[in-house]
Design a protein around this motif. Structure first.
Motif, short mmCIF file in Angstrom:
data_model
loop_
_atom_site.label_atom_id
_atom_site.label_comp_id
_atom_site.label_asym_id
_atom_site.label_seq_id
_atom_site.Cartn_x
_atom_site.Cartn_y
_atom_site.Cartn_z
N ASN A 129 22.24 20.08 10.37
CA ASN A 129 21.02 19.76 11.10
C ASN A 129 20.93 20.50 12.43
O ASN A 129 20.04 20.23 13.23
CB ASN A 129 20.93 18.25 11.36
CG ASN A 129 19.51 17.78 11.60
OD1 ASN A 129 18.56 18.31 11.02
ND2 ASN A 129 19.33 16.82 12.48
N PHE A 130 21.86 21.43 12.67
CA PHE A 130 21.81 22.21 13.90
C PHE A 130 20.52 23.02 13.94
O PHE A 130 20.12 23.64 12.96
CB PHE A 130 23.02 23.15 13.97
CG PHE A 130 22.97 24.14 15.10
CD1 PHE A 130 23.06 23.70 16.41
CD2 PHE A 130 22.83 25.49 14.86
CE1 PHE A 130 23.02 24.60 17.47
CE2 PHE A 130 22.78 26.40 15.90
CZ PHE A 130 22.88 25.95 17.21
N LYS A 131 19.87 23.01 15.08
CA LYS A 131 18.67 23.82 15.25
C LYS A 131 18.69 24.43 16.65
O LYS A 131 19.15 23.81 17.61
CB LYS A 131 17.39 22.99 15.03
CG LYS A 131 17.23 21.81 15.96
CD LYS A 131 15.99 21.00 15.63
CE LYS A 131 16.15 20.21 14.35
NZ LYS A 131 15.00 19.32 14.07
N SER A 132 18.22 25.64 16.76
CA SER A 132 18.23 26.34 18.03
C SER A 132 17.27 27.51 17.94
O SER A 132 17.09 28.10 16.86
CB SER A 132 19.64 26.85 18.35
OG SER A 132 19.62 27.77 19.42
N ASP A 133 16.67 27.86 19.07
CA ASP A 133 15.80 29.04 19.07
C ASP A 133 16.62 30.32 18.96
O ASP A 133 16.07 31.41 18.81
CB ASP A 133 14.91 29.07 20.32
CG ASP A 133 15.70 29.04 21.62
OD1 ASP A 133 16.94 29.11 21.58
OD2 ASP A 133 15.07 28.94 22.69
N PRO A 151 10.84 18.71 6.29
CA PRO A 151 10.50 19.76 7.26
C PRO A 151 11.00 19.42 8.66
O PRO A 151 10.95 18.27 9.09
CB PRO A 151 8.97 19.80 7.22
CG PRO A 151 8.54 18.55 6.54
CD PRO A 151 9.65 18.15 5.64
N GLY A 152 11.50 20.44 9.33
CA GLY A 152 12.01 20.26 10.68
C GLY A 152 13.44 19.78 10.75
O GLY A 152 14.00 19.66 11.85
N GLU A 153 14.05 19.52 9.60
CA GLU A 153 15.43 19.03 9.57
C GLU A 153 16.32 20.00 8.79
O GLU A 153 15.84 20.79 7.99
CB GLU A 153 15.50 17.65 8.92
CG GLU A 153 14.69 16.59 9.65
CD GLU A 153 14.72 15.24 8.94
OE1 GLU A 153 15.51 15.10 7.99
OE2 GLU A 153 13.95 14.36 9.33
N GLN A 154 17.63 19.89 9.03
CA GLN A 154 18.64 20.69 8.33
C GLN A 154 18.34 22.19 8.39
O GLN A 154 18.45 22.91 7.41
CB GLN A 154 18.75 20.23 6.87
CG GLN A 154 19.10 18.76 6.68
CD GLN A 154 20.45 18.39 7.26
OE1 GLN A 154 20.54 17.69 8.26
NE2 GLN A 154 21.51 18.87 6.64
#
Length: 340
Positions: A129-133, A151-154
Motif C-alpha cells: 500500500n506504499f504510495k509516493s509521488d 482505486p487509490g490503494e496498493q
C-alpha cells in the motif's frame, strides 16, 4: 475461490481431521492439553478467521486450538529465522507483495504496551500500500488503478506483483495495437478484456529463447486468438514483457534496499569491524517461477548496495515459508506453556 467462508473453513477443518487420523494410536495428548495450530492467512474476508476456523473444527469434532495467527510475510520471517539466525527480513513476491522485518523497540515510538523481553519486535510493513509521488507511475498504471476494485490503494503492489504485471503488459500491447497496428489492421477483441494476459503467460513469453520466438507466437494465438503474428510483433511483445518485468523487479529491489538501509545493513563494515552476514528470505510464486524477474531483483539489490556491502547480503528462497513459520510459532507457544 468462489465458495463461502463457511465452505472454506469446513474444507480446512476436514483436511486437518484427515491429518490427525494419520497420527495413529501411539500419539496421546497430555491431560488437559489441546493440539495447537499455527494458521497463516493473508487476505481479509470480513470475518474473524480464527473464530471461523475454530467453529469449523468444532463441527468436525476436532480437539484443536489456534494459538498463532500470522500473515504470509510474518510466517516467512519466523520460518526464515528458524532456519538461519542471520535472517533480518522476509519479503513476499507472489500474487501480492508484502514485507516484514525485525526492529528494535526503541525505534517504535507508537508502541505503548509492555516491552518484549528480547527488546525486538516484528514489523509487518504492508508495503503493497506504499504510495509516493516518487513512484514512476505511467499512464498505464494510472488507468489500471482507476479501473481496479480498490482505486487509490496498493499502489506499489500494482507495479510489482504477479496479480498486475501481465495486466500492465496487456494495456501496453492494446495501445500499440490501436495506435501502431501491432497485430494487423484489426485489434484483437480478446486484447480488450481485463486481465486476459496473466503474469504466468507473460513469463512464458519472456523466457522464449527460440530464434523465431515461436513459443511467444503460440501464446499470443492462445490468449488473443491472433493466428499469425509478424516477427516484429513478437519481438516488440518480448521487449514489452522485458521492460515491465525489469521495472517491477527494480522497484521490488528498492523496497528491500530500503529495509536494509533502515537497519544499517546497507554498507560495508568500517575498518576493524567484523563482517556482518545479512539474509533476506523471499517467498512467492512470482519470485520462484519468473526467473528473469528474480534475477533482476538480485542484480538490482547488488547494484544499490555496492560491491563491498553486497558481498555480505544473501537472498534466500523460502519455500512455503509462511506455513512452516506459523507451525513453528505454534510449537514455540506450546513449549512456552510447558515451561510456564
Amino acid at each position: 475461490m468462489v465458495g463461502t467462508s463457511t465452505e472454506l473453513f469446513d474444507f480446512i477443518a476436514a483436511e486437518l481431521e484427515r491429518f490427525v487420523e494419520t497420527e495413529g494410536d501411539d500419539f496421546h495428548l497430555p491431560e488437559g492439553r489441546h493440539r495447537e495450530l499455527g494458521f497463516t492467512f493473508s487476505f481479509p474476508v470480513g470475518e474473524d478467521v480464527v473464530a471461523e476456523l475454530s467453529s469449523a473444527m468444532e463441527r468436525q469434532g476436532l480437539d484443536m486450538k489456534v494459538t498463532a495467527l500470522v500473515n504470509d510475510t510474518v510466517g516467512t520471517l519466523a520460518g526464515g529465522i528458524y532456519a538461519d539466525n542471520d535472517v533480518v527480513a522476509a519479503v513476499i513476491l507472489g500474487t501480492g507483495t508484502n514485507a516484514a522485518y525485525v526492529e528494535h523497540v526503541d525505534a517504535i515510538p507508537k508502541w505503548k504496551g509492555p516491552l518484549p523481553r528480547s527488546g525486538n519486535m516484528v514489523i509487518n510493513m504492508e508495503w503493497g500500500n506504499f504510495k509516493s509521488d516518487k513512484l514512476p507511475r505511467s499512464d498505464y498504471d494510472i488507468a489500471l488503478d482507476f479501473e481496479s476494485l480498490n482505486p487509490g490503494e496498493q499502489m506499489y503492489e500494482k507495479m510489482i506483483s504477479g496479480m498486475y504485471l501481465g495486466e500492465v503488459v496487456r494495456r501496453i500491447l492494446l495501445r500499440l495495437a490501436h495506435d501502431a497496428s501491432l497485430f494487423g489492421d484489426v485489434v484483437p477483441s480478446k486484447l480488450e478484456k481485463l486481465f486476459v494476459l496473466r503474469t504466468p503467460d507473460m513469463s512464458a513469453m519472456h523466457h522464449d529463447t527460440s530464434h523465431d520466438l515461436k513459443h511467444l507466437g503460440a501464446k499470443l494465438k492462445d490468449i488473443l486468438g491472433v493466428a499469425d503474428t509478424s516477427m516484429e510483433a513478437r519481438y516488440i511483445t518480448l521487449h514489452v514483457c522485458d521492460k515491465v518485468a525489469e521495472r517491477g523487479a527494480r522497484l521490488a529491489a528498492a523496497g528491500i534496499y530500503g529495509i536494509l538501509k533502515k537497519l544499517g545493513r546497507d554498507r560495508a563494515p568500517s575498518g576493524g569491524c567484523p563482517k556482518q552476514r545479512t539474509v533476506v528470505a523471499i517467498d512467492g510464486g512470482l519470485y520462484e517461477h519468473y526467473k528473469k524477474f528474480s534475477s533482476r531483483v538480485e542484480a538490482t539489490l547488488a547494484e544499490l548496495l555496492g560491491e563491498a556491502a553486497a558481498s555480505s547480503v544473501v537472498v534466500k528462497m523460502a519455500n512455503d515459508g509462511s506455513g512452516i513459520g506459523a507451525a513453528l510459532l505454534a510449537a514455540s507457544h506450546s513449549q512456552y506453556n510447558v515451561v510456564e
